[in-house]
Design a protein around this motif. Sequence first.
Motif, PDB file in Angstrom:
ATOM      1  N   ALA B 258       0.839  -1.204   0.000  1.00 25.03           N
ATOM      2  CA  ALA B 258       0.000   0.000   0.000  1.00 25.03           C
ATOM      3  C   ALA B 258       0.876   1.257   0.000  1.00 25.03           C
ATOM      4  N   LEU B 259       1.975   1.215   0.753  1.00 22.73           N
ATOM      5  CA  LEU B 259       2.870   2.380   0.790  1.00 22.73           C
ATOM      6  C   LEU B 259       3.576   2.555  -0.552  1.00 22.73           C
ATOM      7  N   GLU B 260       3.965   1.432  -1.175  1.00 26.65           N
ATOM      8  CA  GLU B 260       4.569   1.539  -2.499  1.00 26.65           C
ATOM      9  C   GLU B 260       3.591   2.145  -3.501  1.00 26.65           C
ATOM     10  N   ALA B 261       2.341   1.680  -3.464  1.00 30.10           N
ATOM     11  CA  ALA B 261       1.332   2.209  -4.384  1.00 30.10           C
ATOM     12  C   ALA B 261       1.098   3.687  -4.107  1.00 30.10           C
ATOM     13  N   ALA B 262       1.068   4.038  -2.817  1.00 32.52           N
ATOM     14  CA  ALA B 262       0.784   5.422  -2.426  1.00 32.52           C
ATOM     15  C   ALA B 262       1.910   6.369  -2.832  1.00 32.52           C
ATOM     16  N   PRO B 323      -4.132  10.905   1.709  1.00 30.01           N
ATOM     17  CA  PRO B 323      -5.031  10.716   2.847  1.00 30.01           C
ATOM     18  C   PRO B 323      -5.237   9.229   3.155  1.00 30.01           C
ATOM     19  N   THR B 324      -5.595   8.948   4.405  1.00 31.13           N
ATOM     20  CA  THR B 324      -5.695   7.562   4.860  1.00 31.13           C
ATOM     21  C   THR B 324      -6.748   6.774   4.088  1.00 31.13           C
ATOM     22  N   ASP B 325      -7.818   7.432   3.635  1.00 27.73           N
ATOM     23  CA  ASP B 325      -8.814   6.651   2.888  1.00 27.73           C
ATOM     24  C   ASP B 325      -8.253   6.176   1.550  1.00 27.73           C
ATOM     25  N   ILE B 326      -7.323   6.950   0.989  1.00 27.11           N
ATOM     26  CA  ILE B 326      -6.648   6.493  -0.247  1.00 27.11           C
ATOM     27  C   ILE B 326      -5.718   5.321   0.082  1.00 27.11           C
ATOM     28  N   LEU B 327      -4.969   5.475   1.182  1.00 31.67           N
ATOM     29  CA  LEU B 327      -4.119   4.358   1.622  1.00 31.67           C
ATOM     30  C   LEU B 327      -4.945   3.079   1.775  1.00 31.67           C
ATOM     31  N   MET B 328      -6.136   3.216   2.345  1.00 27.96           N
ATOM     32  CA  MET B 328      -6.993   2.047   2.594  1.00 27.96           C
ATOM     33  C   MET B 328      -7.416   1.373   1.291  1.00 27.96           C
ATOM     34  N   THR B 329      -7.653   2.172   0.230  1.00 33.45           N
ATOM     35  CA  THR B 329      -8.023   1.518  -1.034  1.00 33.45           C
ATOM     36  C   THR B 329      -6.852   0.686  -1.552  1.00 33.45           C
ATOM     37  N   HIS B 330      -5.624   1.150  -1.301  1.00 36.95           N
ATOM     38  CA  HIS B 330      -4.465   0.345  -1.703  1.00 36.95           C
ATOM     39  C   HIS B 330      -4.355  -0.918  -0.841  1.00 36.95           C
ATOM     40  N   VAL B 331      -4.662  -0.781   0.430  1.00 34.98           N
ATOM     41  CA  VAL B 331      -4.645  -1.950   1.316  1.00 34.98           C
ATOM     42  C   VAL B 331      -5.677  -2.978   0.833  1.00 34.98           C
ATOM     43  N   ALA B 332      -6.869  -2.503   0.452  1.00 36.60           N
ATOM     44  CA  ALA B 332      -7.957  -3.417   0.102  1.00 36.60           C
ATOM     45  C   ALA B 332      -7.778  -4.027  -1.290  1.00 36.60           C
ATOM     46  N   GLN B 333      -7.058  -3.353  -2.181  1.00 37.81           N
ATOM     47  CA  GLN B 333      -6.841  -3.892  -3.528  1.00 37.81           C
ATOM     48  C   GLN B 333      -5.792  -4.996  -3.503  1.00 37.81           C
ATOM     49  N   ASP B 334      -5.006  -5.031  -2.429  1.00 38.96           N
ATOM     50  CA  ASP B 334      -3.982  -6.054  -2.346  1.00 38.96           C
ATOM     51  C   ASP B 334      -4.597  -7.419  -2.630  1.00 38.96           C
ATOM     52  N   ASP B 362     -12.086  -0.781   9.857  1.00 39.76           N
ATOM     53  CA  ASP B 362     -12.085   0.502  10.577  1.00 39.76           C
ATOM     54  C   ASP B 362     -10.961   0.577  11.615  1.00 39.76           C
ATOM     55  N   GLU B 363     -10.606  -0.581  12.210  1.00 37.05           N
ATOM     56  CA  GLU B 363      -9.459  -0.612  13.138  1.00 37.05           C
ATOM     57  C   GLU B 363      -8.169  -0.251  12.385  1.00 37.05           C
ATOM     58  N   VAL B 364      -8.043  -0.819  11.168  1.00 40.16           N
ATOM     59  CA  VAL B 364      -6.854  -0.551  10.362  1.00 40.16           C
ATOM     60  C   VAL B 364      -6.804   0.935  10.003  1.00 40.16           C
ATOM     61  N   PHE B 365      -7.960   1.473   9.639  1.00 36.57           N
ATOM     62  CA  PHE B 365      -8.028   2.881   9.272  1.00 36.57           C
ATOM     63  C   PHE B 365      -7.569   3.765  10.435  1.00 36.57           C
ATOM     64  N   ARG B 366      -8.117   3.515  11.627  1.00 34.16           N
ATOM     65  CA  ARG B 366      -7.754   4.353  12.783  1.00 34.16           C
ATOM     66  C   ARG B 366      -6.276   4.193  13.145  1.00 34.16           C
ATOM     67  N   PHE B 367      -5.786   2.963  13.026  1.00 37.76           N
ATOM     68  CA  PHE B 367      -4.373   2.694  13.305  1.00 37.76           C
ATOM     69  C   PHE B 367      -3.481   3.499  12.359  1.00 37.76           C
ATOM     70  N   LEU B 368      -3.823   3.468  11.076  1.00 32.88           N
ATOM     71  CA  LEU B 368      -3.003   4.209  10.111  1.00 32.88           C
ATOM     72  C   LEU B 368      -3.076   5.715  10.359  1.00 32.88           C
ATOM     73  N   GLU B 369      -4.272   6.189  10.699  1.00 33.73           N
ATOM     74  CA  GLU B 369      -4.433   7.603  11.032  1.00 33.73           C
ATOM     75  C   GLU B 369      -3.492   8.007  12.172  1.00 33.73           C
ATOM     76  N   ASP B 370      -3.433   7.164  13.199  1.00 38.37           N
ATOM     77  CA  ASP B 370      -2.586   7.478  14.363  1.00 38.37           C
ATOM     78  C   ASP B 370      -1.104   7.384  13.998  1.00 38.37           C
ATOM     79  N   LYS B 371      -0.759   6.319  13.253  1.00 43.54           N
ATOM     80  CA  LYS B 371       0.651   6.015  13.026  1.00 43.54           C
ATOM     81  C   LYS B 371       1.317   6.968  12.048  1.00 43.54           C
ATOM     82  N   ARG B 372       0.571   7.439  11.076  1.00 40.26           N
ATOM     83  CA  ARG B 372       1.196   8.260  10.042  1.00 40.26           C
ATOM     84  C   ARG B 372       1.759   9.544  10.633  1.00 40.26           C
TER      85      ARG B 372
END
Lengths: 374, 374
Positions: B258-262, B323-334, B362-372
């Motif tokens: 996801a980070l590579e895609a982002a 934004p994290t919602d874009i990151l999440m689409t990369h996570v979900a396309q994996d 949603d847990e993943v989303f909140r985690f990424l929001e905090d961690k970034r």
Amino acid sequence: MTDPTSPRTVRVDLGERSYDIVIGSGLIARAGAEIAARRPGIRCAVITDRNVAAAHLDSLVASLADAGVEAAPLVLEPGEKTKRFDELVRVCDHVLGARLERGDAVVALGGGVIGDLAGFAAGIVRRGMRFVQVPTSLLAQVDSSVGGKTGINSGHGKNLIGVFHQPELVLADTDVLDTLPIREFRAGYAEVAKYGLIDRPGFFAWLEANWREVFSGGPARIEAIATACQAKAEVVAADERESGARALLNLGHTFGHALEAATNYDSARLVHGEGVAIGMVLAHEFSARMNLASPDDAARVAHHLREVGLPTRMSDIEGGLPPTDILMTHVAQDKKVRRGALTFILTRGIGQSFIADDVPGDEVFRFLEDKRAS
Amino acid sequence: MTDPTSPRTVRVDLGERSYDIVIGSGLIARAGAEIAARRPGIRCAVITDRNVAAAHLDSLVASLADAGVEAAPLVLEPGEKTKRFDELVRVCDHVLGARLERGDAVVALGGGVIGDLAGFAAGIVRRGMRFVQVPTSLLAQVDSSVGGKTGINSGHGKNLIGVFHQPELVLADTDVLDTLPIREFRAGYAEVAKYGLIDRPGFFAWLEANWREVFSGGPARIEAIATACQAKAEVVAADERESGARALLNLGHTFGHALEAATNYDSARLVHGEGVAIGMVLAHEFSARMNLASPDDAARVAHHLREVGLPTRMSDIEGGLPPTDILMTHVAQDKKVRRGALTFILTRGIGQSFIADDVPGDEVFRFLEDKRAS
């Protein structure tokens, strides 16, 4: 007593890659139910061509929808030219764009071109997705739908790029063959007859007696298709990756592919099954010339194929052929070639074909020189 | 006593597709002899990139020639962008143009990009040719060369198109790693450490103690590469087609991809191994947040990876992230996603990773929001 008009199922036995070929009337209208029963929750991309779409796409999509199966259709141009890299890219993009996952399916609705292309895409998107074939030509029902060969053409030759990727399920609706142009039905029939010539002399004799019913439809058609699928399934089960006995399926194909290449795959001049018909006659004639078989067998093969309306001689191809040395380069490029030696499927008589290694190239050259004029 | 500097051989046990990985010093100069001994009479196409060609192509081609092995080289542009369809077409055309047959080999001389692309071509030309890998990066030696995954990228994501195609032989010359840019060596090291984190806590501890020697060369480097290959070989042997346990190899990869895609696969900002390094730290931190593992383990992983010079936080990536919602689409396309549920490799501690299905998005989303932000 089995109703001769009810569907027949042929099992292709490949261990964990085993699958069923269902052959019968009205199967497109039942496709959704057949697929959903086997894979609940599956989603599909349906790949087809413009001609087939006009006749059958609505019916297939409605059947899928009725069974709760989502389907994303993609309609391509008909014809052999569609078996190329940029169309492959288009199919892959469509499947990925529909966000299908590994467990979802690519459905091929069409003839051999669509089956080969969609099957190749199914074999490479996400390194292999499920694949369902709904073959709409006789050739596709008896040949391309059994064995898992997929692929596209290259400037260097036909089917030189592809993968082995087995379908999950094949639904061969015999009704759709009624709308095929007669020339296309005949071309498929050449592959049906091939199974008799490989190792089923009784089936070849049955075809000589019953071919008119196979052409007109009904139980004899289902019977012929099921027998051809069964024959191919047995060969494929014994040799999935074409390292040995599966080469028998190439009876007529080394010559046939060379003729297709020599006519630039121009389907107005020669389609695959026609090349195979001429190639099978040539294989029997060459076998007779090498004193392996009786010339009477070659004559019997030529008679039957001509009787159904197939071409049987190189001179039947309109527009002429390139010089024999060019033909020979097409023969030698054929991927069945091993380490420079020419490999052909030859025969000792009807239903007695075998793999001949080390066939001398100069004998083949002289044979083609003689035959092209006859 | 075995000489610790002599080559090590790791056998990848896949039935009739089994093969050897030979790991040691000076193997490029011995490649011709190694290949000719195994396959007398074989011919090759050597696929490489401009950078690797400058350093190693002459040496490899000379070694092949000395052993009587014909080789047709093709030099491509270096970089991830080469993993695309039109370069695949180019490689296929080159192999067919060299008139190689099914029994001949495509040789990949290069890093993961060349291995993935050339292996894909080997898997589809003539529906599968022999394939030999001469990996020249640490990442390729420990990761891409084991397991038969090949492929190219798509606009929809990384490695979404490809096949499983096992090599016949892998020759991992550890000397060539001396000329790697340190950043590239480090990126490969992330995958070495991964095997410790998956299920070999002792190996992770050994790396913490010996990583400097792995970086500087010599017996510890051969030992680390052989252990990583052995670890991957065991997982792959148990699950060749990635239907189950093989998913463990994706530790750190769902976040990493996801980070590579982002970052648009911009290697100036992030290379694969760096994404995996950050991804592994995130996987340990997320596991701690889900009360599956101790935060101390996540800290230990981050400490070691940072110590060798790898990035360990999203904020280490220059130029910021979408934004994290874009990151999440990369996570979900994996492509490890199954039927819409999120699947991650999580852990109960160092060397105790496991496959977690149904990780709440949603847990993943909140985690990424905090961690970034951290």
